[in-house]
Design an enzyme around this catalytic site. Structure first.
Site, short mmCIF file in Angstrom:
data_model
loop_
_atom_site.label_atom_id
_atom_site.label_comp_id
_atom_site.label_asym_id
_atom_site.label_seq_id
_atom_site.Cartn_x
_atom_site.Cartn_y
_atom_site.Cartn_z
N TYR A 1 0.83 -1.21 0.00
CA TYR A 1 0.00 0.00 0.00
C TYR A 1 0.86 1.26 0.00
O TYR A 1 0.66 2.18 -0.81
CB TYR A 1 -0.92 0.00 1.21
CG TYR A 1 -1.77 1.25 1.33
CD1 TYR A 1 -2.87 1.44 0.51
CD2 TYR A 1 -1.44 2.25 2.25
CE1 TYR A 1 -3.64 2.58 0.60
CE2 TYR A 1 -2.21 3.41 2.34
CZ TYR A 1 -3.31 3.57 1.51
OH TYR A 1 -4.06 4.72 1.60
N LYS B 1 1.23 4.23 -3.04
CA LYS B 1 0.96 5.65 -2.82
C LYS B 1 2.20 6.50 -3.09
O LYS B 1 2.09 7.66 -3.52
CB LYS B 1 0.44 5.87 -1.40
CG LYS B 1 -0.95 5.26 -1.18
CD LYS B 1 -1.98 5.81 -2.16
CE LYS B 1 -3.38 5.27 -1.91
NZ LYS B 1 -4.37 5.84 -2.84
#
Length: 272
Positions: free
Chosen positions: A163, A167
């Site tokens: 994750y 990002k």
């Protein structure tokens, strides 16, 4: 870039395409788009929620709304969504909000399906939509792109490694394309919130409860969306919301990366 250029009005019955619009920050950003006078294309995986939200926007703001159900974890979904969205429409705003995450050790084999989906949604689909939007907007006099990245993009995240990496990619891409696209009056903003009160934390296979989310009060999705939309309209390239997140994202740039990873990993440990 002058204030006059940044103040250019891209509305006049133009459309905003908002991904992940059925819940959380995406739902709130669809409201911001309607309030600003844009017609809104809402897309997500929950048709019932999209349709209910679309109806509420039509009633409250007298704009046109269209629902397009799409699962952006499907490799072909982003391209199909864009082609459908631009039929006889000018997309003046793209909100790349759809995102997935997982909390758990990278070594856990059972986590790979969710991590694969996270890469498809957070990286592949967002890139496809952004690339199509830049070309489309440049050919139609300009536009704005709001990519919902994360404060996570500023630091490695043990226990949420994939994750955080996705990002970081989206943040870097946003900053680079913002420079490239500005001469064509296409302005790109990366919205980087920290943990927010959304369905992301309630999903069984998403981030779940961590030390960090228990220590910090979570801001509302409405507040984060309003701050992000305002930053986009001003032409800002990066907006980190919340004073704690601002301090943390600044501090991690000063310390050794290994130390940052160790500290972040402790904050991201799961608590069941």
């Amino acid at each position: 870039m002058t204030d006059t250029a940044l103040a250019h009005d891209f509305r006049k019955a133009d459309w905003a395409l908002v991904t992940g619009a059925s819940d959380g920050i995406g739902r709130a950003l669809a409201v911001e788009a309607a309030k600003a006078g844009y017609n809104v294309i809402l897309t997500g995986r929950r048709t019932d929620r999209l349709e209910a939200h679309a109806e509420s926007l039509r009633r409250a703001y007298y704009v046109m709304t269209i629902c397009m159900t799409a699962d952006l974890a499907d490799p072909e979904a982003a391209e199909a969504l864009w082609q459908e969205a631009v039929k006889d429409r000018r997309i003046a705003v793209l909100v790349n909000n759809a995102g997935l995450g997982r909390n758990g050790a990278f070594s856990e084999p059972e986590g790979w399906p969710r991590e694969t989906e996270s890469i498809m949604v957070n990286v592949i689909a967002a890139t496809i939509l952004m690339k199509r939007a830049v070309t489309h907007m440049a050919a139609h006099g300009g536009g704005r792109i709001l990519n919902v990245a994360s404060a996570a993009g500023f630091m490695p995240g043990p226990n949420m490694a994939v994750y955080h990496a996705t990002k970081a990619y989206l943040l870097s891409l946003s900053e680079a394309v913002a420079v490239e696209a500005a001469p064509a009056a296409v302005f790109v903003t990366a919205l980087c919130p920290g943990p927010t009160e959304t369905g992301f934390f309630r999903a069984d296979t998403a981030e779940r409860a961590t030390v960090l989310t228990r220590l910090l009060p979570l801001p509302s999705a409405d507040l984060v969306a309003a701050q992000g939309w305002k930053a986009m309209e001003k032409g800002r390239r990066v907006i980190v919301t919340g004073w704690v997140n601002k301090i943390f994202t600044f501090a991690v740039r000063l310390g050794p990366r290994r130390l940052t990873a160790l500290i972040t990993g402790q904050f991201l440990k799961r608590r069941w």
